[in-house]
Design a protein around this motif. Structure first.
Motif, PDB file in Angstrom:
ATOM      1  N   PHE A  26       0.935  -1.243  -0.173  1.00 32.03           N
ATOM      2  CA  PHE A  26      -0.033   0.079   0.117  1.00 32.03           C
ATOM      3  C   PHE A  26       0.854   1.233   0.190  1.00 32.03           C
ATOM      4  CE2 PHE A  26      -2.257   3.273   2.495  1.00 32.03           C
ATOM      5  CZ  PHE A  26      -3.520   3.414   1.452  1.00 32.03           C
ATOM      6  N   LEU A  27       1.971   1.256   1.068  1.00 37.66           N
ATOM      7  CA  LEU A  27       2.844   2.581   0.969  1.00 37.66           C
ATOM      8  C   LEU A  27       3.605   2.526  -0.322  1.00 37.66           C
ATOM      9  CD1 LEU A  27       4.016   2.429   4.767  1.00 37.66           C
ATOM     10  CD2 LEU A  27       2.250   3.847   3.664  1.00 37.66           C
ATOM     11  N   THR A  29       2.543   1.795  -3.348  1.00 40.23           N
ATOM     12  CA  THR A  29       1.626   2.140  -4.492  1.00 40.23           C
ATOM     13  C   THR A  29       1.297   3.677  -3.984  1.00 40.23           C
ATOM     14  OG1 THR A  29       0.642   0.043  -4.647  1.00 40.23           O
ATOM     15  CG2 THR A  29      -0.657   1.676  -5.237  1.00 40.23           C
ATOM     16  N   ALA A  30       1.253   4.105  -2.851  1.00 40.78           N
ATOM     17  CA  ALA A  30       1.013   5.373  -2.592  1.00 40.78           C
ATOM     18  C   ALA A  30       2.247   6.436  -3.152  1.00 40.78           C
ATOM     19  CB  ALA A  30       0.844   5.657  -1.057  1.00 40.78           C
ATOM     20  N   ALA A  34       1.799   9.108  -5.801  1.00 38.47           N
ATOM     21  CA  ALA A  34       2.260  10.660  -5.551  1.00 38.47           C
ATOM     22  C   ALA A  34       3.209  11.280  -6.688  1.00 38.47           C
ATOM     23  CB  ALA A  34       2.787  10.701  -3.846  1.00 38.47           C
ATOM     24  N   GLN A 104       9.291  11.604  -0.190  1.00 41.28           N
ATOM     25  CA  GLN A 104       8.378  10.476  -0.064  1.00 41.28           C
ATOM     26  C   GLN A 104       7.548  10.515   0.932  1.00 41.28           C
ATOM     27  OE1 GLN A 104      10.500   6.915  -0.730  1.00 41.28           O
ATOM     28  NE2 GLN A 104      10.462   7.390  -3.154  1.00 41.28           N
ATOM     29  N   VAL A 108       3.398  11.344   0.712  1.00 41.99           N
ATOM     30  CA  VAL A 108       2.374  10.216   1.426  1.00 41.99           C
ATOM     31  C   VAL A 108       1.462  11.005   2.283  1.00 41.99           C
ATOM     32  CG1 VAL A 108       2.170   8.308   2.752  1.00 41.99           C
ATOM     33  CG2 VAL A 108       3.558   8.228   1.079  1.00 41.99           C
ATOM     34  N   VAL A 113      -5.589  10.610  -1.146  1.00 44.56           N
ATOM     35  CA  VAL A 113      -5.701   9.270  -1.354  1.00 44.56           C
ATOM     36  C   VAL A 113      -5.145   8.474  -0.050  1.00 44.56           C
ATOM     37  CG1 VAL A 113      -5.359   7.206  -2.692  1.00 44.56           C
ATOM     38  CG2 VAL A 113      -6.216   9.273  -3.689  1.00 44.56           C
ATOM     39  N   THR A 114      -4.039   8.844   0.197  1.00 39.92           N
ATOM     40  CA  THR A 114      -2.941   8.165   1.299  1.00 39.92           C
ATOM     41  C   THR A 114      -3.222   8.902   2.652  1.00 39.92           C
ATOM     42  OG1 THR A 114      -1.271   9.295   0.577  1.00 39.92           O
ATOM     43  CG2 THR A 114      -1.480   7.285  -0.258  1.00 39.92           C
ATOM     44  N   ARG A 115      -3.615  10.017   2.711  1.00 39.50           N
ATOM     45  CA  ARG A 115      -3.588  10.708   4.082  1.00 39.50           C
ATOM     46  C   ARG A 115      -4.611  10.161   4.918  1.00 39.50           C
ATOM     47  NH1 ARG A 115      -4.403  15.951   2.372  1.00 39.50           N
ATOM     48  NH2 ARG A 115      -6.477  15.676   2.059  1.00 39.50           N
ATOM     49  N   LEU A 118      -4.114   6.608   6.155  1.00 39.36           N
ATOM     50  CA  LEU A 118      -2.894   6.340   6.960  1.00 39.36           C
ATOM     51  C   LEU A 118      -2.721   7.148   8.268  1.00 39.36           C
ATOM     52  CD1 LEU A 118      -0.117   6.026   3.880  1.00 39.36           C
ATOM     53  CD2 LEU A 118      -1.002   4.158   5.446  1.00 39.36           C
ATOM     54  N   THR A 119      -3.344   8.189   7.988  1.00 41.80           N
ATOM     55  CA  THR A 119      -3.454   9.247   9.257  1.00 41.80           C
ATOM     56  C   THR A 119      -4.650   9.369   9.978  1.00 41.80           C
ATOM     57  OG1 THR A 119      -4.055  11.218   7.886  1.00 41.80           O
ATOM     58  CG2 THR A 119      -1.669  10.630   7.784  1.00 41.80           C
TER      59      THR A 119
END
Length: 181
Positions: A26-27, A29-30, A34, A104, A108, A113-115, A118-119
């Motif tokens: 996943f990371l 891909t993120a 980005a 990087q 992320v 899409v990742t924020r 993941l956060t």
């Protein structure tokens, strides 16, 4: 003797490896997303050498939370700007590979899409509350994914080096400054 098997936690080695591989995929891909979205291609923000415009909303939201207790509330805006300038200076002196990894990490954190996943901060960083940011920092610090733990440690080290390298922080921690030569 204490039983340290994973069976007590309901995890097998296989499921733990699957979680780790899924998180890594996943990371990765993120990071690629980005890069392809142009998130990492913009140049430095005005007055900066390295920090990009896309990095600033995150940093301006997180810095006051990370510096809380070390800076008086009325001095926080100036402290954040000072810390940003020192962070930019520090990043400008990193090796190219370390700078790439730091960018990087910021990508992320900036990419919607990742924020969110993941956060836990689903909206923009400007609208994130102090509690949202504290939850994000705790989430990464205590994550089962080593990549998130490393991201937290990197972020914390960068911010703390930038802040405590500044003479304005020394009085708070009782440091008289370097000796006069």
């Amino acid at each position: 003797m204490t039983d340290t098997t994973l069976d007590d936690a309901g995890l097998s080695r296989r499921s733990l490896l699957k979680i780790g591989l899924l998180g890594t995929a996943f990371l990765a891909t993120a990071g690629v997303a980005a890069s392809l979205s142009g998130c990492s291609s913009d140049g430095p923000a005005g007055g900066m050498r390295v920090l990009r415009q896309s990095d600033l909303p995150f940093l301006r939201a997180v810095l006051p939370v990370m510096l809380a207790g070390a800076v008086a509330a009325e001095r926080m805006p100036q402290a954040v700007e000072s810390c940003l300038a020192r962070l930019d200076y520090t990043l400008d002196h990193l090796s190219p590979e370390m700078l790439k990894l730091t960018r990087q990490l910021f990508d992320v954190l900036a990419l919607p899409v990742t924020r969110g996943p993941l956060t836990g901060v689903w909206g923009s960083w400007e609208k994130a509350s102090r509690e949202d940011i504290l939850a994000f920092l705790a989430r990464w610090e205590n994550s089962v994914l080593n990549l998130l733990k490393m991201g937290h440690a990197s972020l914390q080290q960068l911010v703390m080096m930038a802040w405590y390298g500044s003479p304005e922080s020394w009085q708070h921690c009782g440091y008289p400054g370097p000796p006069s030569i």
